[in-house]
Design an enzyme around this catalytic site. Structure first.
Site, PDB file in Angstrom:
ATOM      1  N   HIS A   1       0.316  -0.998  -0.140  1.00  0.00           N
ATOM      2  CA  HIS A   1      -0.049   0.066   0.224  1.00  0.00           C
ATOM      3  C   HIS A   1       0.985   1.037   0.525  1.00  0.00           C
ATOM      4  O   HIS A   1       0.559   2.384   0.430  1.00  0.00           O
ATOM      5  CB  HIS A   1      -1.287   0.154   1.449  1.00  0.00           C
ATOM      6  CG  HIS A   1      -2.562  -1.004   0.848  1.00  0.00           C
ATOM      7  ND1 HIS A   1      -2.982   0.205   0.940  1.00  0.00           N
ATOM      8  CD2 HIS A   1      -2.404  -1.766   0.094  1.00  0.00           C
ATOM      9  CE1 HIS A   1      -4.402  -0.798  -0.053  1.00  0.00           C
ATOM     10  NE2 HIS A   1      -3.931  -1.592   0.239  1.00  0.00           N
TER      11      HIS A   1
ATOM     12  N   GLU B   1     -11.677  13.333  13.740  1.00  0.00           N
ATOM     13  CA  GLU B   1     -11.338  13.067  12.490  1.00  0.00           C
ATOM     14  C   GLU B   1     -12.297  13.886  11.567  1.00  0.00           C
ATOM     15  O   GLU B   1     -12.902  14.734  12.137  1.00  0.00           O
ATOM     16  CB  GLU B   1     -10.538  11.398  11.690  1.00  0.00           C
ATOM     17  CG  GLU B   1     -10.431  11.865  11.026  1.00  0.00           C
ATOM     18  CD  GLU B   1      -9.814  10.557  10.277  1.00  0.00           C
ATOM     19  OE1 GLU B   1     -10.495   9.997   9.538  1.00  0.00           O
ATOM     20  OE2 GLU B   1      -9.111   9.133  10.689  1.00  0.00           O
TER      21      GLU B   1
ATOM     22  N   ASP C   1      -6.843   3.778   9.891  1.00  0.00           N
ATOM     23  CA  ASP C   1      -8.757   3.983   8.925  1.00  0.00           C
ATOM     24  C   ASP C   1      -8.468   2.664   8.836  1.00  0.00           C
ATOM     25  O   ASP C   1      -9.656   1.911   8.687  1.00  0.00           O
ATOM     26  CB  ASP C   1      -8.726   4.956   8.070  1.00  0.00           C
ATOM     27  CG  ASP C   1      -8.860   5.861   8.762  1.00  0.00           C
ATOM     28  OD1 ASP C   1      -9.075   6.214  10.160  1.00  0.00           O
ATOM     29  OD2 ASP C   1      -9.037   6.978   8.666  1.00  0.00           O
TER      30      ASP C   1
END
Length: 423
Positions: free
Chosen positions: A92, A278, A162
């Site tokens: 990623h 957030e 997240d």
């Protein structure tokens, strides 16, 4: 043809060098772990960013930390036949950070491996110490699997990203930031101990007290100071449920002021603060109803035009907060939330609330991933930029970027993670 021949020659040289350097400890099984299969090489040549392609000579699948150390020792040998090594987690990275040209990519994640090739000879699964509230984890373990293992004991890590389908070693090499960071710090602030393979191929156990320079360098070091093969992660009692609230703002100053106020409560008792803070910026009406989850009901979509955004350059700001709780405290959650929300300056008609199990909240982005995969949108290019912006310049950033450069020209996520710099 010339390129293919050159790669085959390099692969042969690298494999020969590996065997000659490490000796009989590699043997036939070691050669099997060093793959030049075109399928393996192709998979290691791209990452989530899909913005470049860098082809390694081979892919190595370790079955222990010592395997990683042996490979790095071979690569670092000073006889002129050394080769580059790059550790790859779940792939990623977005700009080729886990790639290496004409070298070997170490596939740390179990999820990259073929059936029957994982969890052997020293890797195993997470090992939870209930009494001392920590878990020892292989560097290539996915955070979602860490969560599943610790929940069996009623425990969970304190700080998250997240998205949970990332490796422990990968996020610890990048800091690991989410909405809990204001309270507990990023993931790198919640590590007790590491096993690291250094650039010389030494396997070193380090912590804040032992080899502290290496410990500090590796955490957030982008893989430049060593490969994390084990991490000891701090745990806490896992909440059972989460009350998840979203409120909207058309005024950026009010939005940031409320975020700053909420993260200033980090030292307060749990009853007097949120557990997650957030936010994201909405420059496209479709984003608020479609991104991340079906949080807002498709039968009652939120309309930006109805909330005053047209008078604010077409931009809205969404504050996300959560309150974790146990079944035994469910009767007081609403009062605690109400007391906190009364002090905020969001658009009054914009309060949206949902309630879900703790694990479902943590794994919320995976649902969006499945939707994108079903539409063939997960494997498209993902240019991405993360910035730390000081409080003194955030208003300029809003004017220049959110309302200026971007306008309504993007439908991708624009996240804002408020952080306390002392965390």
């Amino acid at each position: 043809m010339a390129t293919t021949k050159r790669l085959l020659i390099l692969a042969a040289v690298s494999i020969y060098h590996l065997v000659q350097t490490v000796g009989p400890t590699v043997g036939p099984a070691g050669l099997l772990r060093l793959s030049t299969d075109p399928v393996d090489v192709e998979a290691a040549s791209v990452d989530f960013g899909r913005m470049g392609r860098v082809e390694p000579v081979a892919v190595f699948r370790p079955r222990s930390a010592e395997d990683v150390a042996e490979l790095v020792r071979a690569a670092a040998a000073a006889d002129g036949l050394g080769f580059a090594v790059s550790a790859r987690g779940h792939g990623h990275s977005i700009n080729g950070q886990a790639h290496t040209a004409e070298g070997v990519v170490v596939e740390m994640s179990h999820h990259h491996r073929r059936e029957g090739d994982e969890r052997e000879n020293g890797i195993g699964g997470p090992r939870v110490n209930v009494e001392r509230e920590y878990v020892d984890v292989w560097g290539g373990e996915l955070w979602v699997d860490v969560l599943r293992s610790t929940l069996e004991y009623g425990l969970a890590p304190r700080s998250w990203t997240d998205y949970l389908y990332l490796t422990v070693g990968g996020t610890l090499s990048n800091a690991g930031i989410s909405g809990q960071a204001f309270n507990h710090g990023p993931q790198i602030s919640n590590v007790y101990e590491l096993d690291v393979v250094t650039g010389n191929g030494d396997l070193v156990t380090c912590s804040g007290e032992q080899h502290s320079d290496l410990f500090s360098a590796v955490l957030g070091g982008l893989g430049q100071f060593g490969i994390i093969t084990r991490a000891r992660i701090a745990l806490e009692p896992a909440p059972q449920r989460v009350r998840w609230i979203r409120v909207l703002y058309s005024n950026f100053t009010a939005f940031t002021k409320d975020q700053e106020y909420l993260i200033s409560l980090h030292d307060k008792p749990s009853s007097q603060k949120f557990d997650y803070v957030e936010g994201f910026v909405i420059v496209d009406e479709g984003l608020i109803n479609n991104w991340r989850s079906s949080f807002f009901s498709p039968r009652n979509p939120v309309k930006i035009s109805s909330l005053g955004a047209n008078n604010n350059g077409g931009v809205l700001y969404c504050l996300e907060v959560t309150k974790n709780y146990f079944d035994s405290t469910s009767d007081v959650v609403d009062q605690e939330i109400e007391a906190l929300l009364r002090k905020l300056e969001f658009i009054p008609a914009s309060v949206f609330t949902t309630d879900l199990p703790y694990v479902d909240f943590l794994d919320r982005v995976h649902k969006a991933e499945l939707k994108l995969r079903s539409k063939g949108l997960w494997e498209v290019p993902h240019p991405w930029l993360n910035l730390f912006v000081p409080k003194s310049r955030i208003a300029d950033f809003d004017r220049g970027v959110f309302k200026g450069i971007l306008g309504n020209k993007t439908s991708g996520p624009i996240l804002i993670y408020p952080m306390n710099k002392n965390k």
